[in-house]
Structure formats: C-alpha cells, structure tokens
Motif scaffolding. Structure first.
Motif, PDB file in Angstrom:
ATOM      1  N   CYS A  19       0.854  -1.186   0.000  1.00 37.22           N
ATOM      2  CA  CYS A  19       0.000   0.000   0.000  1.00 37.22           C
ATOM      3  C   CYS A  19       0.888   1.233   0.000  1.00 37.22           C
ATOM      4  CB  CYS A  19      -0.943   0.005   1.206  1.00 37.22           C
ATOM      5  SG  CYS A  19      -0.110   0.036   2.795  1.00 37.22           S
ATOM      6  N   GLN A  22       0.379   7.020   2.307  1.00 37.67           N
ATOM      7  CA  GLN A  22      -0.862   7.662   2.744  1.00 37.67           C
ATOM      8  C   GLN A  22      -1.885   6.626   3.199  1.00 37.67           C
ATOM      9  OE1 GLN A  22      -1.207  10.852   3.273  1.00 37.67           O
ATOM     10  NE2 GLN A  22      -3.259  10.561   4.047  1.00 37.67           N
ATOM     11  N   GLN A  23      -2.016   5.527   2.455  1.00 36.11           N
ATOM     12  CA  GLN A  23      -2.937   4.469   2.853  1.00 36.11           C
ATOM     13  C   GLN A  23      -2.510   3.874   4.196  1.00 36.11           C
ATOM     14  OE1 GLN A  23      -2.358   2.156  -0.722  1.00 36.11           O
ATOM     15  NE2 GLN A  23      -4.493   2.460  -1.342  1.00 36.11           N
ATOM     16  N   LYS A  25      -0.809   5.287   6.559  1.00 35.90           N
ATOM     17  CA  LYS A  25      -1.075   6.258   7.626  1.00 35.90           C
ATOM     18  C   LYS A  25      -2.553   6.200   8.038  1.00 35.90           C
ATOM     19  CE  LYS A  25       0.003  10.914   9.026  1.00 35.90           C
ATOM     20  NZ  LYS A  25       1.281  10.985   9.679  1.00 35.90           N
ATOM     21  N   GLN A  26      -3.455   6.113   7.056  1.00 36.55           N
ATOM     22  CA  GLN A  26      -4.887   6.003   7.354  1.00 36.55           C
ATOM     23  C   GLN A  26      -5.198   4.699   8.095  1.00 36.55           C
ATOM     24  OE1 GLN A  26      -7.193   8.391   7.011  1.00 36.55           O
ATOM     25  NE2 GLN A  26      -5.511   9.685   6.323  1.00 36.55           N
ATOM     26  N   MET A  27      -4.562   3.624   7.677  1.00 38.54           N
ATOM     27  CA  MET A  27      -4.748   2.336   8.345  1.00 38.54           C
ATOM     28  C   MET A  27      -4.309   2.430   9.810  1.00 38.54           C
ATOM     29  SD  MET A  27      -3.305   0.082   5.154  1.00 38.54           S
ATOM     30  CE  MET A  27      -3.086  -1.485   5.944  1.00 38.54           C
ATOM     31  N   TYR A  28      -3.164   3.046  10.034  1.00 34.28           N
ATOM     32  CA  TYR A  28      -2.631   3.195  11.386  1.00 34.28           C
ATOM     33  C   TYR A  28      -3.551   4.063  12.244  1.00 34.28           C
ATOM     34  CZ  TYR A  28       0.246   4.946  15.190  1.00 34.28           C
ATOM     35  OH  TYR A  28       0.699   5.312  16.428  1.00 34.28           O
ATOM     36  N   ILE A  29      -4.072   5.139  11.685  1.00 35.04           N
ATOM     37  CA  ILE A  29      -4.970   6.022  12.435  1.00 35.04           C
ATOM     38  C   ILE A  29      -6.210   5.253  12.896  1.00 35.04           C
ATOM     39  CG2 ILE A  29      -6.552   7.998  12.191  1.00 35.04           C
ATOM     40  CD1 ILE A  29      -4.338   9.296  10.433  1.00 35.04           C
ATOM     41  N   LEU A  30      -6.777   4.440  12.019  1.00 41.43           N
ATOM     42  CA  LEU A  30      -7.948   3.647  12.383  1.00 41.43           C
ATOM     43  C   LEU A  30      -7.613   2.657  13.494  1.00 41.43           C
ATOM     44  CD1 LEU A  30     -10.889   2.808  11.973  1.00 41.43           C
ATOM     45  CD2 LEU A  30     -10.084   1.205  10.228  1.00 41.43           C
ATOM     46  N   GLU A  33      -7.334   4.360  16.791  1.00 41.20           N
ATOM     47  CA  GLU A  33      -8.644   4.706  17.339  1.00 41.20           C
ATOM     48  C   GLU A  33      -9.334   3.501  17.979  1.00 41.20           C
ATOM     49  OE1 GLU A  33     -10.847   6.416  14.107  1.00 41.20           O
ATOM     50  OE2 GLU A  33      -9.662   8.255  14.108  1.00 41.20           O
ATOM     51  N   TYR A  49      -6.164  -5.906   8.982  1.00 47.69           N
ATOM     52  CA  TYR A  49      -5.629  -5.761   7.616  1.00 47.69           C
ATOM     53  C   TYR A  49      -4.929  -7.011   7.076  1.00 47.69           C
ATOM     54  CZ  TYR A  49      -6.725  -0.920   8.477  1.00 47.69           C
ATOM     55  OH  TYR A  49      -7.389   0.245   8.774  1.00 47.69           O
TER      56      TYR A  49
END
Length: 78
Positions: A19, A22-23, A25-30, A33, A49
C-alpha cells in the motif's frame, strides 16, 4: 510489503499487502482509534488488515516504519 512498528512497548515487523504511505497512515490512524493500549497495536493491525507478524531482525530492510511514540510514518533510507 514489510513494515516496522517501532515504539516504547514494541519493535515488530509485519508483512502484508502493498500500500502507499498515505494508505498506511490512514490504516494506522484507524487501528489507533480502535485500541486503548499502544502495546495492542500490532495485534489489532494484523487482525484488521490481514498482516502477519514475523520475527524481528534489525537487518531486514523495511518499506515503511510506523513510530507509535510520535505517530510518524516514513520510509527509511538504507
């Protein structure tokens, strides 16, 4: 793709589908959370994932590093 999760509680290598930064980073943020404890991030990341944890070896060249102390995602230079 190999990523390294690096932080105070762990230093882990994960292997999974390729990936973009940017993808990732979004995965990590989720994942962040969804977890209340930083030490649970590798297990949750793998479960959501379909990544797999492999034995840590500092000599393995990784595609990206996620620093869980600073929330920084970067490509290391070798």
């Amino acid at each position: 793709m190999i990523i390294e999760l690096e932080g105070f509680f762990h230093q882990v290598l994960l292997v999974g589908k390729k990936c973009s930064k940017q993808q990732l980073k979004q995965m990590y943020i989720l994942v962040k959370e969804l977890t209340s404890e930083t030490k649970d991030i590798p297990q949750v990341f793998c479960r959501i994932y379909n990544f797999e944890e492999i034995p840590y070896d500092k000599h393995v060249e990784v595609n990206f590093v996620i620093d869980t102390d600073t929330d920084r995602v970067y490509s290391p230079r070798y």
